[in-house]
Design a protein around this motif. Structure first.
Motif, mmCIF file in Angstrom:
data_model
loop_
_atom_site.group_PDB
_atom_site.id
_atom_site.type_symbol
_atom_site.label_atom_id
_atom_site.label_comp_id
_atom_site.label_asym_id
_atom_site.label_seq_id
_atom_site.Cartn_x
_atom_site.Cartn_y
_atom_site.Cartn_z
ATOM 1 N N LEU A 180 -5.451 -5.016 -4.146
ATOM 2 C CA LEU A 180 -5.172 -3.592 -4.313
ATOM 3 C C LEU A 180 -5.545 -3.186 -5.741
ATOM 4 C CD1 LEU A 180 -1.710 -2.967 -2.607
ATOM 5 C CD2 LEU A 180 -3.886 -1.914 -1.996
ATOM 6 N N TYR A 211 -6.303 -9.581 0.333
ATOM 7 C CA TYR A 211 -6.621 -8.249 -0.185
ATOM 8 C C TYR A 211 -6.347 -8.165 -1.682
ATOM 9 C CZ TYR A 211 -6.676 -7.080 4.737
ATOM 10 O OH TYR A 211 -6.977 -7.072 6.078
ATOM 11 N N LYS A 249 0.828 -1.210 0.000
ATOM 12 C CA LYS A 249 0.000 0.000 0.000
ATOM 13 C C LYS A 249 0.860 1.257 0.000
ATOM 14 C CE LYS A 249 -3.817 1.012 1.253
ATOM 15 N NZ LYS A 249 -5.035 1.532 1.917
ATOM 16 N N ALA A 257 -7.913 -0.743 -1.369
ATOM 17 C CA ALA A 257 -7.708 -2.108 -0.897
ATOM 18 C C ALA A 257 -9.060 -2.772 -0.653
ATOM 19 C CB ALA A 257 -6.881 -2.110 0.383
#
Length: 265
Positions: free
Chosen positions: A256, A254, A100, A107
């Motif tokens: 992104l 996750y 990140k 996200a």
């Protein structure tokens, strides 16, 4: 050092921390090892040849398999890949903070789920078929709208059929009047786990218990192999269905989205 995957054993050391992703990598690697020109998995090795992380590179997504923080060489590699038009990066909780900081996109959080016993469901009143010929399965997946943008049919068939031949992949379907209307796949196996994915039903055949029965059948196959079942539900509604089958949340993963900004509260 980063190199193309040429030995599935390199994934073994990465499989315990992220079993679901490792299973997918195992299936992909098994299918493409005979075709190194098609291989899309890269591994990061330390000076002693121990695997530190791995990435699978699609045309629009990078998937990272990493027990914790990726090494600097892998981060540089991902950064260069992202410059080629990658739209998203899939990763685990350990790698999220550093990714990140490098890629400040939105996200998306997904649940990781596990089941160490046969999923709980009633005996189905219909036949579940092991579909080794993949009759109608490709068309079903993308007509059901569950799999996103359709890939090359030929490449998809090659990967799945090779996965079946090598014991990595099992495709189950329910048919109505000879037509595949619902499906679920065990897409990859490690020593201790198997990944259940591509659970889909044509819209006009939903709410008949097909998806639940197929997921339960996959978990029974894996239980009989002394493996846990792992999966990632697409949304909260689907997650509740899996919870009723006996799956429990075991962590987060996750995605992104590099072309979307994080929403501010």
């Amino acid at each position: 050092m980063i190199k193309l995957l040429d030995d599935l054993c390199l994934l073994d050391g990465l499989s315990e921390a992220e079993p679901y992703t490792a299973c997918l990598f195992m299936a992909e690697g098994a299918a493409l090892l005979p075709e190194p020109d098609l291989m899309d998995i890269w591994v990061e090795l330390d000076e002693g040849g121990k695997p530190l992380s791995a990435v699978k590179v699609d045309s629009k997504r990078i998937t990272l398999l990493c027990p914790g923080l990726p090494g600097m060489e892998m981060l540089f590699f991902i950064t260069k890949l992202a410059e080629s038009g990658i739209k998203s990066i899939a990763c685990g909780e350990g790698a999220l903070p550093v990714l990140k900081s490098l890629f400040p996109g939105r996200a998306e959080e997904l649940s990781l789920m596990r089941c160490s016993k046969p999923a709980e469901t009633e005996e189905p009143g219909f036949e579940i078929k092991v579909n080794e010929n993949l009759d109608g399965t490709f068309e079903l997946l993308w007509n059901a709208g569950e799999e996103g943008e359709a890939p090359s049919r030929e490449l998809w068939m090659l990967k799945i059929k090779r996965g079946i031949a090598k014991g990595q992949t099992t495709v189950l379907t329910v048919e109505v009047d000879g037509k595949a209307v619902s499906t679920a796949t065990i897409r990859g196996r490690t020593k201790s786990a198997g990944a259940i994915s591509s659970v889909a039903t044509l819209p006009e055949y939903r709410r008949r218990g097909y998806a639940s029965a197929l997921t339960a059948a996959c978990s029974k196959i894996l239980f009989d192999e002394h493996r846990e079942s792992r999966l990632v539900p697409a949304n909260e509604k689907v997650q509740k269905l899996y919870e009723r089958l006996g799956f429990a949340q075991t962590g987060k993963c996750y995605i992104l989205h590099l072309d979307e900004k994080e929403e501010t509260k």
